[in-house]
Scaffold this motif. Structure first.
Motif, PDB file in Angstrom:
ATOM      1  N   SER A   9       6.697  -5.737  -6.183  1.00 42.39           N
ATOM      2  CA  SER A   9       7.607  -7.011  -5.199  1.00 42.39           C
ATOM      3  C   SER A   9       6.969  -7.117  -3.785  1.00 42.39           C
ATOM      4  N   ILE A  10       6.065  -6.177  -3.602  1.00 36.57           N
ATOM      5  CA  ILE A  10       5.810  -6.315  -1.894  1.00 36.57           C
ATOM      6  C   ILE A  10       4.440  -6.845  -2.171  1.00 36.57           C
ATOM      7  N   LEU A  11       3.616  -6.624  -3.200  1.00 37.23           N
ATOM      8  CA  LEU A  11       2.153  -7.588  -3.332  1.00 37.23           C
ATOM      9  C   LEU A  11       2.119  -8.725  -3.087  1.00 37.23           C
ATOM     10  N   ASP A  12       1.343  -9.186  -2.084  1.00 36.21           N
ATOM     11  CA  ASP A  12       1.026 -10.712  -2.272  1.00 36.21           C
ATOM     12  C   ASP A  12       0.191 -11.227  -3.473  1.00 36.21           C
ATOM     13  N   ARG A  13       0.387 -12.510  -3.466  1.00 35.41           N
ATOM     14  CA  ARG A  13      -0.227 -13.156  -4.872  1.00 35.41           C
ATOM     15  C   ARG A  13      -1.552 -12.672  -5.030  1.00 35.41           C
ATOM     16  N   ALA A  14      -2.602 -12.405  -4.278  1.00 36.26           N
ATOM     17  CA  ALA A  14      -3.810 -12.110  -4.403  1.00 36.26           C
ATOM     18  C   ALA A  14      -3.813 -10.501  -4.860  1.00 36.26           C
ATOM     19  N   THR A  92       2.332  10.529  -3.310  1.00 34.39           N
ATOM     20  CA  THR A  92       2.706  11.293  -1.921  1.00 34.39           C
ATOM     21  C   THR A  92       2.965   9.934  -0.908  1.00 34.39           C
ATOM     22  N   GLU A  93       3.890  10.391  -0.036  1.00 33.76           N
ATOM     23  CA  GLU A  93       4.402   9.464   1.090  1.00 33.76           C
ATOM     24  C   GLU A  93       3.115   8.749   2.037  1.00 33.76           C
ATOM     25  N   GLY A  94       2.106   9.550   2.265  1.00 30.96           N
ATOM     26  CA  GLY A  94       0.932   9.506   2.745  1.00 30.96           C
ATOM     27  C   GLY A  94       0.288   8.373   2.301  1.00 30.96           C
ATOM     28  N   GLN A  95       0.140   8.596   0.954  1.00 21.92           N
ATOM     29  CA  GLN A  95      -0.505   7.200   0.155  1.00 21.92           C
ATOM     30  C   GLN A  95       0.109   6.166   0.230  1.00 21.92           C
ATOM     31  N   LEU A  96       1.411   6.107   0.001  1.00 23.21           N
ATOM     32  CA  LEU A  96       2.116   4.845   0.155  1.00 23.21           C
ATOM     33  C   LEU A  96       1.937   4.184   1.489  1.00 23.21           C
ATOM     34  N   ALA A  97       1.949   4.880   2.482  1.00 24.80           N
ATOM     35  CA  ALA A  97       1.884   4.584   3.938  1.00 24.80           C
ATOM     36  C   ALA A  97       0.579   4.014   4.188  1.00 24.80           C
ATOM     37  N   TYR A  98      -0.477   4.973   3.669  1.00 28.91           N
ATOM     38  CA  TYR A  98      -1.867   4.156   3.776  1.00 28.91           C
ATOM     39  C   TYR A  98      -2.274   2.740   2.930  1.00 28.91           C
ATOM     40  N   GLU A  99      -1.555   2.936   1.780  1.00 28.65           N
ATOM     41  CA  GLU A  99      -1.869   1.618   1.025  1.00 28.65           C
ATOM     42  C   GLU A  99      -0.968   0.530   1.626  1.00 28.65           C
ATOM     43  N   ALA A 105      -3.320  -5.214   6.392  1.00 30.02           N
ATOM     44  CA  ALA A 105      -4.654  -5.439   6.987  1.00 30.02           C
ATOM     45  C   ALA A 105      -5.190  -6.903   5.994  1.00 30.02           C
ATOM     46  N   LYS A 106      -5.084  -6.778   4.847  1.00 23.24           N
ATOM     47  CA  LYS A 106      -5.534  -7.919   3.927  1.00 23.24           C
ATOM     48  C   LYS A 106      -4.721  -9.040   4.160  1.00 23.24           C
ATOM     49  N   VAL A 107      -3.249  -8.872   4.020  1.00 21.85           N
ATOM     50  CA  VAL A 107      -2.389 -10.065   4.480  1.00 21.85           C
ATOM     51  C   VAL A 107      -2.440 -10.813   5.752  1.00 21.85           C
ATOM     52  N   ILE A 108      -2.743 -10.021   6.658  1.00 24.37           N
ATOM     53  CA  ILE A 108      -2.970 -10.697   8.084  1.00 24.37           C
ATOM     54  C   ILE A 108      -3.964 -11.744   7.936  1.00 24.37           C
ATOM     55  N   VAL A 109      -4.825 -11.530   7.237  1.00 27.52           N
ATOM     56  CA  VAL A 109      -5.899 -12.595   6.986  1.00 27.52           C
ATOM     57  C   VAL A 109      -5.958 -13.718   6.260  1.00 27.52           C
ATOM     58  N   ARG A 110      -5.303 -13.246   4.711  1.00 28.39           N
ATOM     59  CA  ARG A 110      -5.213 -14.393   3.706  1.00 28.39           C
ATOM     60  C   ARG A 110      -3.823 -14.941   3.506  1.00 28.39           C
ATOM     61  N   ASP A 111      -2.800 -14.253   4.031  1.00 26.81           N
ATOM     62  CA  ASP A 111      -1.367 -14.817   3.916  1.00 26.81           C
ATOM     63  C   ASP A 111      -0.429 -14.230   4.875  1.00 26.81           C
ATOM     64  N   PRO A 112      -0.590 -14.548   6.246  1.00 24.55           N
ATOM     65  CA  PRO A 112       0.225 -13.943   7.354  1.00 24.55           C
ATOM     66  C   PRO A 112       1.806 -14.263   7.215  1.00 24.55           C
ATOM     67  N   GLU A 113       2.214 -15.476   6.484  1.00 25.85           N
ATOM     68  CA  GLU A 113       3.487 -15.555   6.155  1.00 25.85           C
ATOM     69  C   GLU A 113       4.295 -14.582   5.233  1.00 25.85           C
ATOM     70  N   TRP A 114       3.431 -13.722   4.577  1.00 29.80           N
ATOM     71  CA  TRP A 114       3.804 -12.640   3.590  1.00 29.80           C
ATOM     72  C   TRP A 114       4.176 -11.617   4.416  1.00 29.80           C
ATOM     73  N   LEU A 115       3.609 -11.207   5.582  1.00 29.26           N
ATOM     74  CA  LEU A 115       3.652  -9.929   6.339  1.00 29.26           C
ATOM     75  C   LEU A 115       4.972  -9.493   6.643  1.00 29.26           C
ATOM     76  N   PRO A 116       6.142 -10.325   6.933  1.00 24.70           N
ATOM     77  CA  PRO A 116       7.379  -9.768   7.112  1.00 24.70           C
ATOM     78  C   PRO A 116       7.823  -9.019   5.845  1.00 24.70           C
ATOM     79  N   ARG A 117       7.091  -9.199   4.637  1.00 23.61           N
ATOM     80  CA  ARG A 117       7.807  -8.428   3.323  1.00 23.61           C
ATOM     81  C   ARG A 117       7.390  -7.031   3.703  1.00 23.61           C
ATOM     82  N   LEU A 118       6.203  -6.815   4.319  1.00 20.21           N
ATOM     83  CA  LEU A 118       5.526  -5.394   4.184  1.00 20.21           C
ATOM     84  C   LEU A 118       6.161  -4.512   5.223  1.00 20.21           C
ATOM     85  N   THR A 119       7.310  -4.201   5.122  1.00 18.47           N
ATOM     86  CA  THR A 119       8.234  -3.183   5.772  1.00 18.47           C
ATOM     87  C   THR A 119       8.401  -1.787   5.046  1.00 18.47           C
ATOM     88  N   ASP A 120       8.742  -1.847   3.777  1.00 19.96           N
ATOM     89  CA  ASP A 120       8.878  -0.440   3.206  1.00 19.96           C
ATOM     90  C   ASP A 120       7.978  -0.173   2.055  1.00 19.96           C
TER      91      ASP A 120
END
Length: 148
Positions: A9-14, A92-99, A105-120
């Motif tokens: 649900s938090i993955l952008d389209r790409a 692991t929590e560390g893996q999820l935080a890393y991902e 980093a990817k969304v900032i470039v390709r779909d900045p409007e999606w960025l607010p969804r990437l909090t959890d």
């Protein structure tokens, strides 16, 4: 190959589309249908499940359900084990935080409007979150090298 541990649900389209495509490839690899990618480190977690074919099928099903909710047409008939049980693969929590950081980093470039969804950094339905640092199968840890 990037098989996101994050909830679809938090993955952008790409990311959602690429994960579906790469998940189908992973399914083929785990079934012995290809000679490539057989040693890909991200497959370790699916191989470690009691039934690797069912584990990747459950993973793909979650992607397909999310895609359908967004109006995309991912062909559910391509999932090898319909109605597979949840493998509850530890992540692991560390893996999820890393991902999450990687996805940001990817969304900032390709779909900045999606960025607010990437909090959890919630885990995909096939995974269960446990304490710990970035997973041992993760390769080339650039970014901020998130740990928990």
């Amino acid at each position: 190959m990037r098989l996101w541990s994050l909830d679809p649900s938090i993955l952008d389209r790409a990311a959602l589309i690429a994960c579906w495509r790469e998940g189908l490839l992973a399914q083929k690899v785990l079934a012995g249908g290809t000679r490539g990618y057989t040693r890909h480190p991200q497959l370790e977690r699916f191989r470690g499940a009691g039934d690797p074919a069912a584990a990747i099928a459950h993973f793909l099903t979650a992607l397909q359900v999310e895609a359908t909710a967004r109006g995309y047409r991912f062909d559910a008939t391509r999932i090898g084990v319909p109605d597979a049980e949840n493998p509850r693969i530890p992540v692991t929590e560390g893996q999820l935080a890393y991902e999450l950081e990687w996805l940001r980093a990817k969304v900032i470039v390709r779909d900045p409007e999606w960025l607010p969804r990437l909090t959890d950094p919630a885990a995909a339905p096939s995974f269960v979150t446990i304490p710990g640092p970035i997973e041992s199968w993760e390769r080339g840890v650039p970014l901020g090298a998130a740990t928990a």
